[in-house]
Design a protein around this motif. Sequence first.
Motif, PDB file in Angstrom:
ATOM      1  N   GLU A 129     111.450  87.723 -21.795  1.00  0.00           N
ATOM      2  CA  GLU A 129     110.330  88.528 -21.315  1.00  0.00           C
ATOM      3  C   GLU A 129     109.048  87.717 -21.212  1.00  0.00           C
ATOM      4  N   LYS A 130     108.902  86.690 -22.057  1.00  0.00           N
ATOM      5  CA  LYS A 130     107.685  85.884 -22.060  1.00  0.00           C
ATOM      6  C   LYS A 130     107.749  84.714 -21.092  1.00  0.00           C
ATOM      7  N   ALA A 131     108.901  84.472 -20.484  1.00  0.00           N
ATOM      8  CA  ALA A 131     109.048  83.348 -19.554  1.00  0.00           C
ATOM      9  C   ALA A 131     108.160  83.565 -18.336  1.00  0.00           C
ATOM     10  N   LYS A 132     107.692  82.476 -17.761  1.00  0.00           N
ATOM     11  CA  LYS A 132     106.890  82.521 -16.536  1.00  0.00           C
ATOM     12  C   LYS A 132     107.604  81.738 -15.454  1.00  0.00           C
TER      13      LYS A 132
ATOM     14  N   SER B 126     108.536  85.744 -15.190  1.00  0.00           N
ATOM     15  CA  SER B 126     109.430  86.591 -15.969  1.00  0.00           C
ATOM     16  C   SER B 126     110.610  87.042 -15.103  1.00  0.00           C
TER      17      SER B 126
END
Length: 192
Positions: free
Chosen positions: A2-5, A7
């Motif tokens: 969820e925190k990945a960029k 997302s």
Amino acid sequence: LEKAKPSPRLLNHPLYGRRRYDLLRQLHEAGRNDFDVYRATEGRKPKRFPVFIRVEDDHAGPESELIQSQAELDAALSCLLKEGRCLESRLIVEFCAKPGDDGVFRKYGVFYVDGAVIPRHIFGSAHWMVKGGSSFVDEGLAQEEARFLEENPHAKEVREVFRLARLDYGRIDYGFVDGRMQVYEINSNPTI
């Protein structure tokens, strides 16, 4: 994840989705399924027979044939214990299936992917437990399946069941008894 960029789109959050027991209980309590399910270790007893025993978290199908009475069920559960099998992972499911006028039991399979309802198959069998290996295809069933794939007639009901299940992805297996959809399971990690 969820925190990945950026997302990624995440489906089937593991804390929210209902598993087999909770889903079947919810469907029964909501009046969508006519059959109930019980944990082998809980105090509730089946209200109606026949029933069958299955492992809660696998997709191999029932561990038993149809069981006709509480005495037979008690004996079957005792036998599982003597074989060293864990009752905490076993469910008792009230039987709820009916063959069509042609004597064929049908199991419908539909994929659901983030709101999209994709019909997959109709399996037919002379046996109440319809699995891929026990199914057959004849000309009539093949034509029925072609219409099913083209028309997607149960899309609205499937969406509602996935909403109740709190799942975004999976394959639902269901049948019809006296014109009412009976949901048997949602496989949240189906074979494609």
